[in-house]
Design a protein around this motif. Sequence first.
Motif, PDB file in Angstrom:
ATOM      1  N   ASP A   1       6.462  14.232  -0.121  1.00 13.61           N
ATOM      2  CA  ASP A   1       5.560  15.296   0.310  1.00 13.61           C
ATOM      3  C   ASP A   1       4.477  14.669   1.191  1.00 13.61           C
ATOM      4  N   LYS A   2       4.592  14.829   2.501  1.00 16.56           N
ATOM      5  CA  LYS A   2       3.727  14.109   3.436  1.00 16.56           C
ATOM      6  C   LYS A   2       2.251  14.437   3.239  1.00 16.56           C
ATOM      7  N   TYR A   3       1.940  15.730   2.976  1.00 13.81           N
ATOM      8  CA  TYR A   3       0.531  16.096   2.771  1.00 13.81           C
ATOM      9  C   TYR A   3      -0.009  15.437   1.508  1.00 13.81           C
ATOM     10  N   LEU A   4       0.751  15.524   0.450  1.00 12.72           N
ATOM     11  CA  LEU A   4       0.327  14.952  -0.829  1.00 12.72           C
ATOM     12  C   LEU A   4       0.155  13.438  -0.706  1.00 12.72           C
ATOM     13  N   SER A   5       1.153  12.797  -0.119  1.00 12.63           N
ATOM     14  CA  SER A   5       1.132  11.346   0.002  1.00 12.63           C
ATOM     15  C   SER A   5      -0.058  10.867   0.816  1.00 12.63           C
ATOM     16  N   LYS A   6      -0.347  11.574   1.922  1.00 12.42           N
ATOM     17  CA  LYS A   6      -1.437  11.149   2.798  1.00 12.42           C
ATOM     18  C   LYS A   6      -2.798  11.481   2.208  1.00 12.42           C
ATOM     19  N   SER A   7      -2.965  12.683   1.673  1.00 11.90           N
ATOM     20  CA  SER A   7      -4.279  13.104   1.186  1.00 11.90           C
ATOM     21  C   SER A   7      -4.719  12.324  -0.049  1.00 11.90           C
ATOM     22  N   LEU A   8      -3.760  11.897  -0.866  1.00 20.23           N
ATOM     23  CA  LEU A   8      -4.103  11.144  -2.069  1.00 20.23           C
ATOM     24  C   LEU A   8      -3.943   9.646  -1.880  1.00 20.23           C
ATOM     25  N   ASN A   9      -3.444   9.246  -0.695  1.00 23.77           N
ATOM     26  CA  ASN A   9      -3.140   7.827  -0.461  1.00 23.77           C
ATOM     27  C   ASN A   9      -2.270   7.311  -1.603  1.00 23.77           C
ATOM     28  N   LEU A  10      -1.132   7.972  -1.799  1.00 24.36           N
ATOM     29  CA  LEU A  10      -0.255   7.670  -2.939  1.00 24.36           C
ATOM     30  C   LEU A  10       0.330   6.267  -2.864  1.00 24.36           C
ATOM     31  N   ASN A  11       0.438   5.657  -4.019  1.00 27.02           N
ATOM     32  CA  ASN A  11       1.126   4.370  -4.149  1.00 27.02           C
ATOM     33  C   ASN A  11       1.876   4.373  -5.474  1.00 27.02           C
ATOM     34  N   SER A  12       2.824   3.467  -5.611  1.00 24.46           N
ATOM     35  CA  SER A  12       3.599   3.379  -6.846  1.00 24.46           C
ATOM     36  C   SER A  12       3.452   2.011  -7.478  1.00 24.46           C
ATOM     37  N   ALA A  13       3.476   1.980  -8.783  1.00 28.06           N
ATOM     38  CA  ALA A  13       3.404   0.704  -9.496  1.00 28.06           C
ATOM     39  C   ALA A  13       4.711   0.387 -10.201  1.00 28.06           C
ATOM     40  N   ASN A  14       5.746   1.192  -9.959  1.00 20.21           N
ATOM     41  CA  ASN A  14       7.072   0.818 -10.450  1.00 20.21           C
ATOM     42  C   ASN A  14       7.561  -0.407  -9.687  1.00 20.21           C
TER      43      ASN A  14
ATOM     44  N   ILE B   1      -2.368   5.977  -7.841  1.00 16.01           N
ATOM     45  CA  ILE B   1      -1.126   5.304  -8.224  1.00 16.01           C
ATOM     46  C   ILE B   1      -0.335   6.252  -9.112  1.00 16.01           C
ATOM     47  N   LEU B   2       0.835   6.633  -8.626  1.00 10.27           N
ATOM     48  CA  LEU B   2       1.711   7.543  -9.366  1.00 10.27           C
ATOM     49  C   LEU B   2       2.961   6.774  -9.746  1.00 10.27           C
ATOM     50  N   THR B   3       3.246   6.732 -11.031  1.00 16.24           N
ATOM     51  CA  THR B   3       4.392   5.929 -11.459  1.00 16.24           C
ATOM     52  C   THR B   3       5.082   6.576 -12.645  1.00 16.24           C
ATOM     53  N   ALA B   4       6.351   6.267 -12.796  1.00 17.35           N
ATOM     54  CA  ALA B   4       7.120   6.729 -13.952  1.00 17.35           C
ATOM     55  C   ALA B   4       7.390   5.533 -14.857  1.00 17.35           C
ATOM     56  N   THR B   5       7.471   5.788 -16.145  1.00 17.68           N
ATOM     57  CA  THR B   5       7.743   4.696 -17.071  1.00 17.68           C
ATOM     58  C   THR B   5       8.751   5.121 -18.134  1.00 17.68           C
ATOM     59  N   SER B   6       9.584   4.167 -18.512  1.00 14.88           N
ATOM     60  CA  SER B   6      10.475   4.380 -19.650  1.00 14.88           C
ATOM     61  C   SER B   6       9.921   3.656 -20.874  1.00 14.88           C
ATOM     62  N   GLY B   7       8.668   3.213 -20.786  1.00 14.23           N
ATOM     63  CA  GLY B   7       8.026   2.597 -21.953  1.00 14.23           C
ATOM     64  C   GLY B   7       6.988   1.553 -21.614  1.00 14.23           C
ATOM     65  N   ASP B   8       7.426   0.403 -21.110  1.00  8.64           N
ATOM     66  CA  ASP B   8       6.525  -0.744 -20.972  1.00  8.64           C
ATOM     67  C   ASP B   8       5.728  -0.761 -19.670  1.00  8.64           C
ATOM     68  N   THR B   9       6.264  -0.197 -18.597  1.00  5.95           N
ATOM     69  CA  THR B   9       5.516  -0.177 -17.340  1.00  5.95           C
ATOM     70  C   THR B   9       4.197   0.567 -17.507  1.00  5.95           C
TER      71      THR B   9
ATOM     72  N   LYS C   1       0.811  -1.214   0.000  1.00  6.78           N
ATOM     73  CA  LYS C   1       0.000   0.000   0.000  1.00  6.78           C
ATOM     74  C   LYS C   1       0.850   1.272   0.000  1.00  6.78           C
ATOM     75  N   LYS C   2       2.015   1.244   0.662  1.00  4.81           N
ATOM     76  CA  LYS C   2       2.857   2.439   0.772  1.00  4.81           C
ATOM     77  C   LYS C   2       3.747   2.636  -0.448  1.00  4.81           C
ATOM     78  N   GLY C   3       4.247   1.543  -1.006  1.00  3.82           N
ATOM     79  CA  GLY C   3       5.177   1.642  -2.126  1.00  3.82           C
ATOM     80  C   GLY C   3       6.578   1.960  -1.649  1.00  3.82           C
ATOM     81  N   LEU C   4       6.774   3.183  -1.138  1.00  5.67           N
ATOM     82  CA  LEU C   4       8.078   3.643  -0.649  1.00  5.67           C
ATOM     83  C   LEU C   4       8.026   3.902   0.845  1.00  5.67           C
ATOM     84  N   GLY C   5       9.179   3.740   1.495  1.00  5.53           N
ATOM     85  CA  GLY C   5       9.291   4.081   2.898  1.00  5.53           C
ATOM     86  C   GLY C   5       9.753   5.513   3.083  1.00  5.53           C
ATOM     87  N   SER C   6      10.017   5.891   4.312  1.00  6.19           N
ATOM     88  CA  SER C   6      10.525   7.228   4.597  1.00  6.19           C
ATOM     89  C   SER C   6      11.890   7.419   3.945  1.00  6.19           C
ATOM     90  N   LYS C   7      12.225   8.683   3.684  1.00  8.59           N
ATOM     91  CA  LYS C   7      13.486   9.041   3.018  1.00  8.59           C
ATOM     92  C   LYS C   7      13.596   8.396   1.636  1.00  8.59           C
TER      93      LYS C   7
END
Length: 426
Positions: A199-212, A129-137, A20-26
Amino acid sequence: MRLYNIKDHNEQVSFIQATKKGLGSKQGLFFPVELPKLDINTINSILKTDFLSRSYKILSTYIGNEITPNNLFMCIENAFSFPISIRSISSNISCLELFHGPTLAFKDFGGRFLSQILSCISDNQHTTILTATSGDTGAAISHAFYGMENIRVVILYPQHKISPLQEKLFCTIGGNIETIALEGDFDTCQSLVKMAFNDKYLSKSLNLNSANSINICRLLAQICYYFEAVAHFSEEIRNQLVISVPSGNFGNLTAGLLARSLGLPVKRFIAATNVNDTVPRFLNNGIWNPKKTIQTISNAMDVSNPNNWPRIQELFQRKSWELTSLSYGVVSDKVTRSSINELDKIGYLVDPHSAISWHVLKNSIKDDEHGLFIGTAHFAKFQDIVQDILGREIVLPNILTKHNKLPLLSYKMKPNFSILRDFLLK
């Protein structure tokens, strides 16, 4: 399953929390506290089973009882609903074809498993879900999450630096899938994603996750196809198997090394890169020195600061493996083109990334070894490049023909975090 943050070992989470978190602190990556190891009898036993049963055994070994057995098997069954093929290319080299899924790339395995798991554990909570892609992801994630309730997907990609058909495959969908063509390279996209998670506010308010492959869930799914590959070969060949992995963000190689850590018999792995060679240079001289990313015809590997490399270093340290045991090779565009031509002459069509892994393998394999290179994407996704190299028309599969006719729906954006932040909060 407990995981710790590589940058802050005091931060420990469960598999569900890490997913659910995707990334940890730092901006730290999660890594297993316990590295399971199966004995050779268990390995040989599961190698005799079918792909779905074997994948369940592998993933349940990591995940434990956080997800019920029925739900986990259902997620695996729904995610891995397409074939894997192994093609013999020459007497001692084969290709593991991982591009027979819905978006014609290996990313379908991790993307679809992640979507199934998140659907299983979401509790109807809205997630971005916020993710970056170089093509196929981008394609794999957009098709895996399309139409899912309470999930918004935002994908950043470098404008003009992925193939036109890659772009069409995920930027024409709409609905809950939003795509942003960013001025810059993949590393720029990846940096903005990390800033958003920081960005703690952004991450919490949007419940951010990553699919990378930042997300450990996606990475664990990729372990399964390495077992499928080894299951194809006799025990004699397994002990002399060398696997060459085309590497950009290094998630695919990380999964292979985790498979080896679990007990899979692989003699050695090769990290095959294009001229964006941060890791090969590091393995050669011990100096980590990412340079400006160079655009190549193998665009999915145009990464100068690969996200998953810290996980590989962590694994080698934990297992007391020497980094010098990891083979590597660097391939230019000129050699990539000649490799595509050379393989075509023996009747096998490949995309530029697979051509790189084949070339490095061919040049490093020993007489008593059997080589396996990873076929990461269907050649037709790079139609313009392959047609230019071979001098003849390449026929598109139906899914590419369908999306190629649709208009692009992407937003265009400068590489500015405040602009991206406003977009996400709109």
